[in-house]
Design a protein around this motif. Structure first.
Motif, PDB file in Angstrom:
ATOM      1  N   SER A 202       1.118  17.484   1.385  1.00 19.50           N
ATOM      2  CA  SER A 202      -0.296  17.682   1.718  1.00 19.50           C
ATOM      3  C   SER A 202      -1.196  16.812   0.837  1.00 19.50           C
ATOM      4  O   SER A 202      -2.252  16.351   1.271  1.00 19.50           O
ATOM      5  CB  SER A 202      -0.681  19.160   1.600  1.00 19.50           C
ATOM      6  N   MET A 203      -0.751  16.560  -0.384  1.00 19.63           N
ATOM      7  CA  MET A 203      -1.516  15.666  -1.261  1.00 19.63           C
ATOM      8  C   MET A 203      -1.564  14.253  -0.700  1.00 19.63           C
ATOM      9  O   MET A 203      -2.622  13.623  -0.655  1.00 19.63           O
ATOM     10  CB  MET A 203      -0.880  15.640  -2.660  1.00 19.63           C
ATOM     11  N   TRP A 204      -0.417  13.761  -0.234  1.00 23.41           N
ATOM     12  CA  TRP A 204      -0.370  12.416   0.356  1.00 23.41           C
ATOM     13  C   TRP A 204      -1.170  12.368   1.646  1.00 23.41           C
ATOM     14  O   TRP A 204      -1.871  11.384   1.922  1.00 23.41           O
ATOM     15  CB  TRP A 204       1.074  11.988   0.630  1.00 23.41           C
TER      16      TRP A 204
ATOM     17  N   LEU B 235      -4.392  21.672  -0.005  1.00 24.17           N
ATOM     18  CA  LEU B 235      -5.573  20.873  -0.375  1.00 24.17           C
ATOM     19  C   LEU B 235      -6.677  20.885   0.668  1.00 24.17           C
ATOM     20  O   LEU B 235      -6.453  20.949   1.821  1.00 24.17           O
ATOM     21  CB  LEU B 235      -5.117  19.435  -0.648  1.00 24.17           C
TER      22      LEU B 235
ATOM     23  N   MET C 241       0.832  -1.206   0.000  1.00 20.72           N
ATOM     24  CA  MET C 241       0.000   0.000   0.000  1.00 20.72           C
ATOM     25  C   MET C 241       0.861   1.248   0.000  1.00 20.72           C
ATOM     26  O   MET C 241       0.746   2.124   0.844  1.00 20.72           O
ATOM     27  CB  MET C 241      -0.895  -0.027   1.242  1.00 20.72           C
ATOM     28  N   MET C 242       1.754   1.288  -0.958  1.00 21.01           N
ATOM     29  CA  MET C 242       2.712   2.383  -0.993  1.00 21.01           C
ATOM     30  C   MET C 242       2.969   2.834  -2.432  1.00 21.01           C
ATOM     31  O   MET C 242       2.994   2.021  -3.352  1.00 21.01           O
ATOM     32  CB  MET C 242       4.043   1.897  -0.414  1.00 21.01           C
TER      33      MET C 242
ATOM     34  N   THR D 179       4.501  17.920  -2.171  1.00 27.87           N
ATOM     35  CA  THR D 179       3.514  16.852  -2.351  1.00 27.87           C
ATOM     36  C   THR D 179       2.938  16.323  -1.037  1.00 27.87           C
ATOM     37  O   THR D 179       1.955  15.595  -1.046  1.00 27.87           O
ATOM     38  CB  THR D 179       4.142  15.659  -3.103  1.00 27.87           C
TER      39      THR D 179
ATOM     40  N   GLU E 252      -3.735  14.153   2.539  1.00 28.30           N
ATOM     41  CA  GLU E 252      -5.168  14.154   2.252  1.00 28.30           C
ATOM     42  C   GLU E 252      -5.620  12.798   1.692  1.00 28.30           C
ATOM     43  O   GLU E 252      -6.689  12.295   2.047  1.00 28.30           O
ATOM     44  CB  GLU E 252      -5.503  15.287   1.278  1.00 28.30           C
ATOM     45  N   PHE E 253      -4.788  12.195   0.860  1.00 26.92           N
ATOM     46  CA  PHE E 253      -5.139  10.880   0.319  1.00 26.92           C
ATOM     47  C   PHE E 253      -5.198   9.837   1.429  1.00 26.92           C
ATOM     48  O   PHE E 253      -6.084   8.973   1.460  1.00 26.92           O
ATOM     49  CB  PHE E 253      -4.143  10.447  -0.760  1.00 26.92           C
TER      50      PHE E 253
ATOM     51  N   ALA F 120      -0.856   4.185   4.889  1.00 31.53           N
ATOM     52  CA  ALA F 120      -0.186   5.374   4.354  1.00 31.53           C
ATOM     53  C   ALA F 120       0.389   5.114   2.968  1.00 31.53           C
ATOM     54  O   ALA F 120       1.014   4.081   2.750  1.00 31.53           O
ATOM     55  CB  ALA F 120       0.930   5.808   5.295  1.00 31.53           C
ATOM     56  N   PRO F 121       0.180   6.035   2.029  1.00 32.65           N
ATOM     57  CA  PRO F 121       0.678   5.851   0.667  1.00 32.65           C
ATOM     58  C   PRO F 121       2.176   6.113   0.524  1.00 32.65           C
ATOM     59  O   PRO F 121       2.787   5.671  -0.429  1.00 32.65           O
ATOM     60  CB  PRO F 121      -0.109   6.873  -0.140  1.00 32.65           C
ATOM     61  N   VAL F 122       2.750   6.842   1.472  1.00 30.20           N
ATOM     62  CA  VAL F 122       4.189   7.129   1.449  1.00 30.20           C
ATOM     63  C   VAL F 122       4.749   6.995   2.857  1.00 30.20           C
ATOM     64  O   VAL F 122       4.041   7.203   3.841  1.00 30.20           O
ATOM     65  CB  VAL F 122       4.473   8.556   0.927  1.00 30.20           C
TER      66      VAL F 122
ATOM     67  N   TYR G 193      -9.305  11.088  -7.260  1.00 29.81           N
ATOM     68  CA  TYR G 193      -8.546  12.011  -6.414  1.00 29.81           C
ATOM     69  C   TYR G 193      -7.301  12.507  -7.133  1.00 29.81           C
ATOM     70  O   TYR G 193      -7.070  13.718  -7.245  1.00 29.81           O
ATOM     71  CB  TYR G 193      -8.159  11.330  -5.100  1.00 29.81           C
TER      72      TYR G 193
END
Lengths: 137, 137
Positions: free
Chosen positions: B110-112, A137, A1-2, B108, B114-115, B88-90, A122
């Motif tokens: 804030s984008m991560w 955002l 999930m990365m 980037t 929010e995602f 978490a995506p990152v 998104y």
DNA sequence: TATCAACCTACTAAACAAGTAGGAATAGTG
DNA sequence: CACTATTCCTACTTGTTTAGTAGGTTGATA
């Protein structure tokens, strides 16, 4: 999930190109130095962006890269799909994958499908211009 | 950008336990057979669900597992966070990770963030009961 | 012709994914 | 008590992916 470094670095390169836009081409050496990323590694990531018309590369002295379109028309979704392959959370949703034989009875498929849709929506809603401008955002 | 088998199998086990709920305990052997998943692998996945109070395991003959709460109170988000570690995506957003030194200037982040929020919100809004009942999303 | 740049292919080290193997602890049952 | 069925625990294995590195070739400009 990365999201892997491929996608994250591609994004940083695109933002950097947008921020340092001139009428000419920007050598990746400069971007790599500013972003503190290995030049050699970036050289391996960029071809996919060139092939898909996001950036243009010109060889030789005075060459480099520049965005093919204005930053307002480059979406994060597009960049991530190219560099990460696909934003699908499960293999069943990957178009290139073999069809799952449980798909007709799977209790979770619609949940993944909807999440996949949400994810694309998104990231497709965010442009390089917005990131470069530090839009919160 | 994928949910691994750990998370997906955990979800299928929870749904199966909800569907075959009795007043007793259900041996994982049965669940593994129904779901066509290796019993040995499931045995490695379940401890984290036990430790965090999602299911109760009882050893010995007549033992097995059962949900600790009603399916209506088990969210997908909770299960995935336990089995996948984090949604978490990152890495920068992983609480257990070291703090990124670029975080103050990162275009980037804030984008991560929010995602990440969106992801948690989506999966926290789905319960095992809804999946078991085949609620379409 | 020298230089600087993209472009291309092969290799590598480390980590992770997806399991397997083999047993120990525990709890009912004849 | 012996037997059986179950969870629980640790270590190992095999293949794939990630994140690069190395070493060049091609092409444009000065």
């Amino acid at each position: 999930m990365m999201i892997s470094t491929r996608g994250r670095y591609a994004l940083r390169v695109m933002i950097d190109l947008a921020e340092h836009k001139t009428d000419g081409y920007i050598p990746m050496k400069e971007v790599a130095a500013r972003q503190e990323i290995s030049l050699k590694y970036l050289e391996r990531i960029l071809p996919v962006l060139v092939k898909n018309g996001l950036v243009e590369g010109v060889q030789g002295k005075g060459g480099g890269y520049r965005l093919s379109r204005v930053p307002e028309e480059c979406t994060v979704g597009e960049i991530l799909r190219l560099t990460e392959g696909n934003l699908a959370p499960v293999a069943c949703l990957d178009c290139n994958a073999e069809v799952c034989e449980k798909k007709d009875t799977c209790k979770t498929l619609s949940m993944w499908t909807e999440f996949h849709r949400l994810t694309n929506q998104y990231f497709d809603g965010i442009t390089i211009a917005e990131l470069a401008n530090g839009k919160s955002l």
